[in-house]
Design a protein around this motif. Sequence first.
Motif, PDB file in Angstrom:
ATOM      1  N   LEU A 244     -11.176   5.234  -0.524  1.00 36.27           N
ATOM      2  CA  LEU A 244     -10.239   4.454   0.269  1.00 36.27           C
ATOM      3  C   LEU A 244      -8.865   5.118   0.234  1.00 36.27           C
ATOM      4  N   ARG A 245      -8.235   5.192   1.395  1.00 39.35           N
ATOM      5  CA  ARG A 245      -6.897   5.782   1.484  1.00 39.35           C
ATOM      6  C   ARG A 245      -5.847   4.686   1.579  1.00 39.35           C
ATOM      7  N   ASP A 246      -4.611   5.054   1.283  1.00 35.06           N
ATOM      8  CA  ASP A 246      -3.527   4.086   1.287  1.00 35.06           C
ATOM      9  C   ASP A 246      -3.304   3.461   2.661  1.00 35.06           C
ATOM     10  N   ASP A 247      -3.682   4.182   3.718  1.00 34.33           N
ATOM     11  CA  ASP A 247      -3.470   3.654   5.065  1.00 34.33           C
ATOM     12  C   ASP A 247      -4.613   2.747   5.530  1.00 34.33           C
ATOM     13  N   GLY A 248      -5.582   2.453   4.639  1.00 35.17           N
ATOM     14  CA  GLY A 248      -6.683   1.573   4.988  1.00 35.17           C
ATOM     15  C   GLY A 248      -7.881   2.264   5.589  1.00 35.17           C
ATOM     16  N   SER A 249      -7.825   3.559   5.763  1.00 35.88           N
ATOM     17  CA  SER A 249      -8.972   4.304   6.265  1.00 35.88           C
ATOM     18  C   SER A 249      -9.808   4.814   5.100  1.00 35.88           C
ATOM     19  N   VAL A 250     -10.952   5.392   5.414  1.00 35.90           N
ATOM     20  CA  VAL A 250     -11.830   5.909   4.372  1.00 35.90           C
ATOM     21  C   VAL A 250     -12.089   7.390   4.618  1.00 35.90           C
ATOM     22  N   SER A 251     -11.921   8.173   3.568  1.00 36.93           N
ATOM     23  CA  SER A 251     -12.203   9.606   3.608  1.00 36.93           C
ATOM     24  C   SER A 251     -13.593   9.827   3.035  1.00 36.93           C
ATOM     25  N   VAL A 252     -14.434  10.556   3.747  1.00 37.18           N
ATOM     26  CA  VAL A 252     -15.837  10.705   3.393  1.00 37.18           C
ATOM     27  C   VAL A 252     -16.085  12.063   2.768  1.00 37.18           C
ATOM     28  N   GLY A 253     -16.832  12.092   1.655  1.00 36.45           N
ATOM     29  CA  GLY A 253     -17.151  13.327   0.967  1.00 36.45           C
ATOM     30  C   GLY A 253     -18.377  14.006   1.541  1.00 36.45           C
ATOM     31  N   ALA A 254     -18.767  15.113   0.911  1.00 39.27           N
ATOM     32  CA  ALA A 254     -19.920  15.886   1.358  1.00 39.27           C
ATOM     33  C   ALA A 254     -21.211  15.109   1.098  1.00 39.27           C
TER      34      ALA A 254
ATOM     35  N   GLU B 189     -15.100   2.676  13.146  1.00 40.33           N
ATOM     36  CA  GLU B 189     -15.289   1.787  12.005  1.00 40.33           C
ATOM     37  C   GLU B 189     -16.698   1.931  11.449  1.00 40.33           C
ATOM     38  N   VAL B 190     -16.800   1.999  10.117  1.00 42.22           N
ATOM     39  CA  VAL B 190     -18.080   2.154   9.436  1.00 42.22           C
ATOM     40  C   VAL B 190     -18.217   1.083   8.368  1.00 42.22           C
ATOM     41  N   GLU B 191     -19.462   0.778   8.009  1.00 47.41           N
ATOM     42  CA  GLU B 191     -19.729  -0.171   6.935  1.00 47.41           C
ATOM     43  C   GLU B 191     -19.488   0.505   5.592  1.00 47.41           C
ATOM     44  N   VAL B 192     -18.709  -0.144   4.772  1.00 43.08           N
ATOM     45  CA  VAL B 192     -18.282   0.430   3.500  1.00 43.08           C
ATOM     46  C   VAL B 192     -18.604  -0.544   2.381  1.00 43.08           C
ATOM     47  N   TRP B 193     -19.228  -0.043   1.293  1.00 46.43           N
ATOM     48  CA  TRP B 193     -19.505  -0.853   0.105  1.00 46.43           C
ATOM     49  C   TRP B 193     -18.571  -0.415  -1.013  1.00 46.43           C
TER      50      TRP B 193
ATOM     51  N   GLU C  49     -19.227  -5.749  -2.387  1.00 44.05           N
ATOM     52  CA  GLU C  49     -18.224  -6.166  -1.399  1.00 44.05           C
ATOM     53  C   GLU C  49     -18.316  -5.241  -0.192  1.00 44.05           C
ATOM     54  N   VAL C  50     -18.463  -5.828   0.982  1.00 43.69           N
ATOM     55  CA  VAL C  50     -18.646  -5.054   2.207  1.00 43.69           C
ATOM     56  C   VAL C  50     -17.395  -5.152   3.075  1.00 43.69           C
ATOM     57  N   ARG C  51     -16.962  -4.003   3.601  1.00 43.52           N
ATOM     58  CA  ARG C  51     -15.851  -3.958   4.543  1.00 43.52           C
ATOM     59  C   ARG C  51     -16.238  -3.061   5.719  1.00 43.52           C
ATOM     60  N   TRP C  52     -15.528  -3.240   6.809  1.00 44.78           N
ATOM     61  CA  TRP C  52     -15.641  -2.327   7.948  1.00 44.78           C
ATOM     62  C   TRP C  52     -14.283  -1.651   8.092  1.00 44.78           C
ATOM     63  N   LEU C  53     -14.268  -0.331   7.886  1.00 42.20           N
ATOM     64  CA  LEU C  53     -13.008   0.412   7.854  1.00 42.20           C
ATOM     65  C   LEU C  53     -13.079   1.635   8.769  1.00 42.20           C
ATOM     66  N   PRO C  54     -11.932   2.092   9.258  1.00 43.37           N
ATOM     67  CA  PRO C  54     -11.921   3.277  10.122  1.00 43.37           C
ATOM     68  C   PRO C  54     -12.069   4.569   9.323  1.00 43.37           C
ATOM     69  N   LEU C  55     -12.747   5.525   9.924  1.00 42.42           N
ATOM     70  CA  LEU C  55     -12.892   6.841   9.313  1.00 42.42           C
ATOM     71  C   LEU C  55     -11.577   7.609   9.396  1.00 42.42           C
ATOM     72  N   ALA C  56     -11.248   8.306   8.322  1.00 44.23           N
ATOM     73  CA  ALA C  56     -10.046   9.142   8.327  1.00 44.23           C
ATOM     74  C   ALA C  56     -10.273  10.445   9.084  1.00 44.23           C
ATOM     75  N   HIS C  57     -11.526  10.801   9.297  1.00 39.78           N
ATOM     76  CA  HIS C  57     -11.853  12.057   9.982  1.00 39.78           C
ATOM     77  C   HIS C  57     -13.250  11.927  10.581  1.00 39.78           C
ATOM     78  N   ALA C  58     -13.588  12.812  11.478  1.00 39.05           N
ATOM     79  CA  ALA C  58     -14.905  12.792  12.119  1.00 39.05           C
ATOM     80  C   ALA C  58     -15.989  13.218  11.119  1.00 39.05           C
TER      81      ALA C  58
END
Length: 422
Positions: free
Chosen positions: A374-384, A414-418, A350-359
């Motif tokens: 995925l965060r509750d506000d609809g953004s995505v937090s990215v790991g190392a 916005e980034v592509e998210v799987w 499943e592919v979505r386009w979601l905003p980054l929670a941080h740079a």
Amino acid sequence: MSTTVEEHAATVAALLAPALAAVADPSRAEMVPLTPAGPAHGRVLAADVRSPLPVPPFANSQMDGYAVRSADIAAATGSRPVRLPIGRARAAGDAADVHELGTATPVMTGAAIPAGADAVVQIEAADPPRFLGIGAAGGDPSAGVAFSTPVAPGTFIREAGSDVTAGQLLLTAGTRLGPAQLATLAAVGLTTARVRPRLRVLLVSTGHELRAPGETLGSGQIHDANTASLAASLIDTGAEVACAAAPDDAEALLAVIAAHPEADLLITTGGVSAGAFEVVRDALASRGVSFGHVAMQPGGPQGAGMLRRDELAPLPVVAFPGNPVSALLSFEMFLRPPLRRAAGLRDQREVRWLPLAHAIESPQGKHQIRRGMLRDDGSVSVGAPGSHLLHDYARSTVLVHVPAGIAALPAGAEVEVWRIDE
């Protein structure tokens, strides 16, 4: 010079095409038993299946109530109900027998409709709204039961063959056998099914440092995680997997491969980079397998090709890096789609386009794949981005794709998210 992710994916798909086509060859079909929790689950039908009998095999009651002849209560009204004597009760599994005209036969849900009855009045519509003389409700059945409304023929009766008729096409070739499909085959009494053969994959983890889980680790040694992750991933695509390990010795690796002549595909992990002990490259490069670099992080070093074997047909080989995250992401990008597609499964996440929670930052010349949440506000937090951070992968719910040519993205981009938590 690096190849792109898309170019390497196309190379792997073309490499696998003959082996995957062979899996659909009717001459290789297998008959498997349809036992509960047995080997048929997840397999793909090699031939159409028709029903040997109707379902249901007899007319039965859709409700708990009274089987009646509709003509017997056709004159019933609220002010002038029709009262009928109560016949012998029928439970699910009892023989149908014959309905005595002018009576009401208690029938439970699923019970066969006795010959002569043509409708069922649900127990709630009868007076009294309970079964007399049966179970805890008690009551005197000699008083009979009253009906205040007529009933149309066929009411609350499941007719024989209303779900499936004898000879009806149940499932077509190419259908994957999941819970509903297996239940359908069981409902018509089938005990076996003809299925496609599974792709036989030899999975070899290489490295002198690897030890199986449970073994004591010596200095410089680690537990093998790649076998666990990739074997599970392959089984998820419907493949049959044989697992093996090989040290950093080319002859030992070739011996492991030779011990599995039945394999349709060889997957290796480790030994594909530019180090001094790259066993997969050393053993297979002169035998038809090419090695290079894909513009991807993690998972840049890759290998693919047809392995030449003595007296055997060439064997397709896909060689992944040894870092656990690199290997798992390589499978995700290059093997999962064609294998699942061949098995009749959905091949794309499943592919979505979601905003980054941080740079975030990314190597500009590479397609970077990051693990995220995925965060509750609809953004995505990215790991190392580290290729050794397997635990970070295990906690992730998404993969975040940053295409080549991008060096940095700000918060909110916005980034592509799987989705990987399906």
